[in-house]
Motif scaffolding. Sequence first.
Motif, PDB file in Angstrom:
ATOM      1  N   LYS A  48       0.802  -1.217   0.000  1.00 20.25           N
ATOM      2  CA  LYS A  48       0.000   0.000   0.000  1.00 20.25           C
ATOM      3  C   LYS A  48       0.839   1.273   0.000  1.00 20.25           C
ATOM      4  O   LYS A  48       0.317   2.360  -0.243  1.00 20.25           O
ATOM      5  N   ARG A  50       1.965   2.318   2.777  1.00 18.10           N
ATOM      6  CA  ARG A  50       1.344   2.916   3.966  1.00 18.10           C
ATOM      7  C   ARG A  50       2.387   3.129   5.046  1.00 18.10           C
ATOM      8  O   ARG A  50       3.185   2.231   5.322  1.00 18.10           O
ATOM      9  N   SER A 136      -7.856  -0.970   3.501  1.00 10.67           N
ATOM     10  CA  SER A 136      -8.426  -0.877   2.153  1.00 10.67           C
ATOM     11  C   SER A 136      -7.371  -1.254   1.109  1.00 10.67           C
ATOM     12  O   SER A 136      -6.195  -0.923   1.249  1.00 10.67           O
ATOM     13  N   ASN A 138      -5.956  -0.405  -1.615  1.00  8.80           N
ATOM     14  CA  ASN A 138      -5.548   0.637  -2.564  1.00  8.80           C
ATOM     15  C   ASN A 138      -4.219   1.204  -2.082  1.00  8.80           C
ATOM     16  O   ASN A 138      -3.819   0.966  -0.942  1.00  8.80           O
ATOM     17  N   SER A 144     -10.543   4.679  -1.926  1.00  8.88           N
ATOM     18  CA  SER A 144     -10.732   3.277  -1.546  1.00  8.88           C
ATOM     19  C   SER A 144     -11.479   2.499  -2.630  1.00  8.88           C
ATOM     20  O   SER A 144     -12.272   3.074  -3.372  1.00  8.88           O
ATOM     21  N   GLU A 170     -15.695   3.209   4.787  1.00  5.23           N
ATOM     22  CA  GLU A 170     -15.036   2.377   5.767  1.00  5.23           C
ATOM     23  C   GLU A 170     -15.826   2.339   7.085  1.00  5.23           C
ATOM     24  O   GLU A 170     -16.750   3.121   7.303  1.00  5.23           O
ATOM     25  N   HIS A 219      -6.150  12.370   2.256  1.00  4.23           N
ATOM     26  CA  HIS A 219      -6.443  10.942   2.173  1.00  4.23           C
ATOM     27  C   HIS A 219      -7.624  10.787   1.232  1.00  4.23           C
ATOM     28  O   HIS A 219      -8.312  11.767   0.969  1.00  4.23           O
TER      29      HIS A 219
HETATM   30 MG    MG Z   1      -7.797   3.109   3.624  1.00  5.93          MG
END
Ligand code: MG
Length: 317
Positions: A48, A50, A136, A138, A144, A170, A219
């Motif tokens: 991700k 992330r 998620s 993505n 998302s 979400e 985001h």
């Molecule tokens: Mg997410």
Amino acid sequence: MSIDTATITEAGRLLAAGQLVAFPTETVYGLGGDATNDHAVAAIFAAKGRPTFNPLIVHVARVEQAEDLVVVDPRARRLMARFWPGPLTLVLPRRPGSPVSLLASAGLDTIAIRLPDHAIARALIEAAGRPLAAPSANRSGGVSPTRAEHVDADLAALVLDGGPCRVGVESTVLDLSGDHPALLRPGGIPLEELERELGPLLRTENPTAPKSPGQLESHYAPGLPVRLDAEEPHPGEALLGFGPGAAELNLSPSGDVAEAAANLFAMLRALDRPGFSGIAVRPIPEHGLGLAINDRLRRAAAPRLQPPKHQPPKHQP
Ligand code: MG
Ligand code: AMP
């Protein structure tokens, strides 16, 4: 990939072996990995892009499975009975000896946990035989995925195709680790329903004191700039409608916030294409799922460090 028992069994085997599998839930598609395996969890963060300080939600198939991972007090038990399976994530104290990877919870002494209301998701968790960390599916910061095609466009992952997600935003994240329950993220369970059950909640979405780092930055952002509370589009902008009136796409012509939530991410993706200079969005009321929609839209419209953060997809769905 069509979903039959053999497919679920095979996907569960891959997960148990540390591989990642994307799967549908009622909220959005998740990128799942064994929540007890540091390598699998690290692979989720890497796929991700992330930041590893942003903890993951752990998904279980049964309430008893949650009790092995976190400390479930009577208040949490009551909420689980009322809202699970469903789009409510509870942040609870990590249980001593909990097998959940510390990386999944970003080293916190709490774990965010949820039991999804989707047959494929629950069957997959059972088949894997362990809790699944599943943010998620993505790239971090982007829009998302609410359909398998969205996952394909964003990540090179095996995806179980369960069709469009019913809720479309979400889960609501509720922190029960302190004395007073606190809303960390509005989502698929309306705030009104939680407050009917718990009384007024603390709101820790405060920009000056974020409880979890994922809460505040830009985001859910498409490649194009997003402009909120628009009455009319500026020249070049696509108008994303709500309620009656002409628009490029309409979240809900009848003004239904639940329908708008289910359409939100797919329509943002569909309008995110060359030929438009930006996406203008009609005002959405703050009640029910409108709170979660506006939360996502405000972040989608938030200033970006390096605009545009993402290239619009080359092909529209
Ligand atoms: Mg997410
Ligand atoms: P996502 O996986 O993108 O749906 O995001 C999960 C959300 O839950 C993020 O806002 C996280 O910061 C939040 N979260 C996950 N675990 C915890 C935790 N232990 N304490 C507080 N927030 C959490």
